[in-house]
Design a protein around this motif. Sequence first.
Motif, PDB file in Angstrom:
ATOM      1  N   GLN A 450     -45.891 -22.527   9.443  1.00 30.54           N
ATOM      2  CA  GLN A 450     -44.629 -23.141   9.044  1.00 30.54           C
ATOM      3  C   GLN A 450     -43.923 -23.768  10.245  1.00 30.54           C
ATOM      4  O   GLN A 450     -43.335 -24.847  10.142  1.00 30.54           O
ATOM      5  CB  GLN A 450     -43.735 -22.086   8.375  1.00 30.54           C
ATOM      6  CG  GLN A 450     -44.299 -21.577   7.058  1.00 30.54           C
ATOM      7  CD  GLN A 450     -43.557 -20.360   6.532  1.00 30.54           C
ATOM      8  OE1 GLN A 450     -42.686 -19.803   7.215  1.00 30.54           O
ATOM      9  NE2 GLN A 450     -43.906 -19.928   5.334  1.00 30.54           N
ATOM     10  N   THR A 451     -43.988 -23.095  11.388  1.00 31.17           N
ATOM     11  CA  THR A 451     -43.387 -23.638  12.613  1.00 31.17           C
ATOM     12  C   THR A 451     -44.095 -24.923  13.029  1.00 31.17           C
ATOM     13  O   THR A 451     -43.456 -25.902  13.442  1.00 31.17           O
ATOM     14  CB  THR A 451     -43.476 -22.607  13.750  1.00 31.17           C
ATOM     15  OG1 THR A 451     -42.774 -21.427  13.359  1.00 31.17           O
ATOM     16  CG2 THR A 451     -42.858 -23.160  15.037  1.00 31.17           C
ATOM     17  N   GLU A 454     -42.933 -27.791  10.783  1.00 34.91           N
ATOM     18  CA  GLU A 454     -41.584 -28.242  11.149  1.00 34.91           C
ATOM     19  C   GLU A 454     -41.605 -29.026  12.459  1.00 34.91           C
ATOM     20  O   GLU A 454     -40.887 -30.016  12.609  1.00 34.91           O
ATOM     21  CB  GLU A 454     -40.643 -27.038  11.262  1.00 34.91           C
ATOM     22  CG  GLU A 454     -40.178 -26.477   9.947  1.00 34.91           C
ATOM     23  CD  GLU A 454     -39.449 -27.509   9.114  1.00 34.91           C
ATOM     24  OE1 GLU A 454     -38.552 -28.182   9.664  1.00 34.91           O
ATOM     25  OE2 GLU A 454     -39.797 -27.669   7.935  1.00 34.91           O
ATOM     26  N   GLY A 458     -40.701 -32.107  10.869  1.00 34.26           N
ATOM     27  CA  GLY A 458     -39.304 -31.776  10.616  1.00 34.26           C
ATOM     28  C   GLY A 458     -38.359 -32.941  10.810  1.00 34.26           C
ATOM     29  O   GLY A 458     -37.462 -33.188   9.986  1.00 34.26           O
TER      30      GLY A 458
END
Length: 538
Positions: A450-451, A454, A458
């Motif tokens: 998920q990081t 992003e 993101g």
Amino acid sequence: MALSLSDVLALEVCRRGRPAVVAGADRLDTPVRWVHAIELTDVARLLRGGELVLSTGIALPDDDRLLAAYVTELADVGVAGLAVELGRRYAGSLPGALVAAAERTGLPLIAFEREVAFIEITEAVHARIIDAQLDELRVSERLHEMFTELSVAGASAEEIVRQAAALAGRPVILADLSHRVLACEPAGADPGRLLSGFAARSRSVRLSGRTSFDEASGWLVTPVGALGEAWGRVVLACDAAPSTADTVLLERAATTLALGRLLTRHRESLERQAHRTLISGLISQAHADPAEAAVRARALGVPVDGRQLVCLVLRFRELGLGVSAHARVLDLADATAAACRDERIPSLVGTLDDDRAGAMLSVGPQVEPDDVLTGLATRIRGRAGADPEVLVIGVGATAGSIRDVRRSFLEASQVADVAASRLDSALFHRLPDLRLRGLLHLLRDDPRLQTFVERELGALLAADPGLIDVLAAYLTAGGNKAEAAKASHLARPTFYERLRRIERILGTDLSSAESRTSLHVALLALTAAQADQWPQAR
């Protein structure tokens, strides 16, 4: 409909007293529950809230502080208003301290400039209140009869929503807990405008109690469910604060929808119910002792010891809506069970939820599972009347014991969900078939992935989410701008300018193969994270 303070003052018996609103004129829409004429200064202890207090003022104190305390106590208890008749105690106007206290607390204060018979006011108001209550009872009875008829007739969710909208004269929407619209009757409203951004608007509504009115959206919302478990919401789109009748109507509609769903589930055969119960227990680990689950499986004619246990999850590429969707999955489970009998494969087959059916096949130790699956998948599609472009079959890793069946079912479910989002005509799918997409789907809840998403996307998601489709088209085309522009139905100059904007926002060079690879993986991971929501986005 509740009688407001404004309605009371408009009555002929009140108008004869020439009422003048001296404070709280902005709160005349306050509902009046009752009228109480009383000449005590400690009256607050006798009240319950919602009353219009009538007074001649003869018992009110002279001291300004005591007058202010009197008004404050009335406001604290929640009275609808205070009406004081001029002449007996106060000539010409009410004391400034009384008016100032009413303004400070927001309590509506009325001065009757002429003498008026309080008994006539109480009789007139109470008659109106009782009549309104009787009307509500009559409406409630009519709604009860209407929705009872719908229940007895086995009406569909769409029909129930349609009738509710007709009775309300306003739009009614049925949605599931993922905020997907299952049924909608616009009642003359523009459907596009009504449903635009529905999921986001629905998520912003927080229920407090059984039925809630959200002023921001203008929605009256109540949950739908039975046996203590909600599975959806019914929304009445209001153009003003809802009435008690609106609330009764919406709650009756919700009850009828819940009952209809329960009745639909009873269409399952006893065999399917027994299989579904055992499968659900295996997935939820309700059977703490695997030996107990094995005994139950054998009791249903499915051997598990020394066998290869192959788990399947079946779903349609396009999910259905509401009760009709559940009926379709029931039919799919029946077709799968019949196909297993035709192929002489001992199996447990049942519905998993409103969108998926599941099966646990018991295959001999020397049999090649893929050979069995090829024949079975073909027969299932024939019985269900669905080709590979419509029906998706996900297969989990083969389990060597009942203890590993849960993991196999979860994997099969994940495979089916990912495969449903791809244009693929395979008879069935395993995790290796999904390659990178399958890996990313399994890792979709990993904070590190998920990081990464992003970090890569993101800035673009924050600046202009619409450019994600442009980037996806470019990456899918392998960096071929002309082909990507054609696939996006955009003129080349327009498409190229958007690519340059993406580069500026992300601070990257799309001509770099490494950059394209990194962004493509991030996009696939983003899609995997949204796998459960993909039907809404289509």
